[in-house]
Design an enzyme around this catalytic site. Structure first.
Site, PDB file in Angstrom:
ATOM      1  N   GLU A  40      -6.389   6.312   0.815  1.00  0.00           N
ATOM      2  CA  GLU A  40      -7.801   6.515   1.122  1.00  0.00           C
ATOM      3  C   GLU A  40      -8.299   5.571   2.214  1.00  0.00           C
ATOM      4  O   GLU A  40      -9.407   5.741   2.710  1.00  0.00           O
ATOM      5  CB  GLU A  40      -8.636   6.349  -0.149  1.00  0.00           C
ATOM      6  CG  GLU A  40      -8.388   7.465  -1.168  1.00  0.00           C
ATOM      7  CD  GLU A  40      -9.191   7.297  -2.441  1.00  0.00           C
ATOM      8  OE1 GLU A  40      -9.790   6.203  -2.619  1.00  0.00           O
ATOM      9  OE2 GLU A  40      -9.220   8.234  -3.254  1.00  0.00           O
ATOM     10  N   MET A  89      -4.556  -3.656   3.217  1.00  0.00           N
ATOM     11  CA  MET A  89      -3.179  -3.735   3.682  1.00  0.00           C
ATOM     12  C   MET A  89      -2.935  -2.705   4.775  1.00  0.00           C
ATOM     13  O   MET A  89      -3.360  -1.563   4.688  1.00  0.00           O
ATOM     14  CB  MET A  89      -2.213  -3.511   2.524  1.00  0.00           C
ATOM     15  CG  MET A  89      -2.169  -4.654   1.543  1.00  0.00           C
ATOM     16  SD  MET A  89      -0.821  -4.471   0.353  1.00  0.00           S
ATOM     17  CE  MET A  89      -1.027  -6.004  -0.571  1.00  0.00           C
ATOM     18  N   GLY A 105       0.819  -1.209   0.000  1.00  0.00           N
ATOM     19  CA  GLY A 105       0.000   0.000   0.000  1.00  0.00           C
ATOM     20  C   GLY A 105       0.851   1.256   0.000  1.00  0.00           C
ATOM     21  O   GLY A 105       0.597   2.202  -0.758  1.00  0.00           O
ATOM     22  N   HIS A 106       1.888   1.280   0.850  1.00  0.00           N
ATOM     23  CA  HIS A 106       2.795   2.427   0.870  1.00  0.00           C
ATOM     24  C   HIS A 106       3.520   2.575  -0.465  1.00  0.00           C
ATOM     25  O   HIS A 106       3.689   3.691  -0.978  1.00  0.00           O
ATOM     26  CB  HIS A 106       3.842   2.258   1.981  1.00  0.00           C
ATOM     27  CG  HIS A 106       3.288   2.241   3.361  1.00  0.00           C
ATOM     28  ND1 HIS A 106       3.211   1.088   4.114  1.00  0.00           N
ATOM     29  CD2 HIS A 106       2.787   3.228   4.141  1.00  0.00           C
ATOM     30  CE1 HIS A 106       2.705   1.371   5.299  1.00  0.00           C
ATOM     31  NE2 HIS A 106       2.426   2.662   5.345  1.00  0.00           N
TER      32      HIS A 106
END
Length: 293
Positions: free
Chosen positions: A150, A186, A36-37
């Site tokens: 988000e 995640m 995700g990062h």
């Protein structure tokens, strides 16, 4: 890739980049990086010439000392991942660097309204901590654009409002939630789940999708929908924390003016708090019947 622990040295580097007319994108993180990062980093790369990432576990936004102590810290692995993504600059300050006078004497930034509703009501001071550290990091990095996930929907709303209210010349870009193959959003906190808890964790996302389907199917009895969702979570041994169905723009209750809803959910699995959200378009007839009630 250059790594900086010293704010002044990073600032000089940023000044040189700005003098050269290059655009800067920023991704603030608390480390323990996952896909995700890295998706945020890739989006940042699309938007600018130079990508800056910060890794800082911010003590000001934790409402429980145990959570701060247990938050995973994996700096070497994080730096390796960022290097693999071609990140240009990484800031890795210490709490003493960011809060030299201590938390009690730190000037703070607070977004009224948004910071104390929904999740903020049960975590007083949390969004103050978020707004303060993000403001400090923005002042250090001076980005043209900053990317946020988000998944932390209310946090993103707080940051957008803060940037607007304080006339910060920074574009805020929200990036869609990245999920595991079984649907679990995640999160760095997923690493704290036991094997059994990890197997049950996707129930949160499944319940959220059920809520979405119920609303899309015409149901507008939101309190009843939430009660049913609570039962589904408890049946899988998840302890519901908060479930809200709100206007996606204002985070206020759904009204006849609402064009989109957001489902905001959190639940505990053991000691781990999981969060998720989903935005959906509202049918005109659903909104009308809800308003009539």
């Amino acid at each position: 890739m250059q790594v900086f622990a010293d704010i002044a040295v990073l600032r000089e580097q940023i000044k040189q980049i700005k003098r050269e007319g290059r655009r800067v994108a920023f991704v603030p993180t608390m480390g323990n990086l996952h896909e995700g990062h890295l998706t945020l980093v890739r989006k940042a790369r699309e938007l600018a010439d130079v990508v800056v990432v910060s890794i800082f576990v911010n003590p000001m936004q934790f409402d429980r000392a145990e959570d701060l102590k247990n938050y995973p810290r994996t700096l070497e692995e994080d730096l390796s991942k960022l290097n693999g993504e071609g990140v240009d600059l990484v800031l890795t300050p210490t709490p003493e660097t960011m809060y030299p006078q201590g938390l009690d004497k730190q000037t703070f930034v607070e977004v009224p309204g948004l910071s104390y509703m929904l999740e903020g009501a049960s975590r007083p001071g949390h969004f103050r901590g978020v707004a303060t550290i993000v403001t400090k990091l923005f002042n250090i990095v001076q980005p043209d654009v900053a990317c946020f996930g988000e998944k932390d929907f209310q946090q993103l709303a707080v940051i957008r409002q803060m940037v607007e209210d304080l006339c910060m010349d920074i574009e805020i870009v929200g990036v869609a939630t990245v999920r595991e193959l079984d649907g679990l959003a995640m999160s760095s906190r997923n690493n704290l789940l036991t094997l059994d808890e990890r197997q049950r964790a996707p129930v949160l996302a499944r319940t959220m999708r059920w809520i979405s389907s119920a609303i899309r199917g015409g149901r507008d009895d939101y309190p009843s929908i939430i009660e049913d969702a609570v039962d589904q979570l408890r049946a899988a041994d998840l302890e519901p924390d908060e479930i809200f169905i709100r206007d996606a723009r204002t985070l206020l209750p759904i009204s006849s003016e609402s064009k989109q809803a957001v489902i905001l959910m959190s639940a505990f699995l053991g000691k781990v708090r999981l969060i998720d959200n989903q935005v959906l378009d509202l049918q005109t007839d659903t909104k009308a019947s809800s308003e009539e009630e």
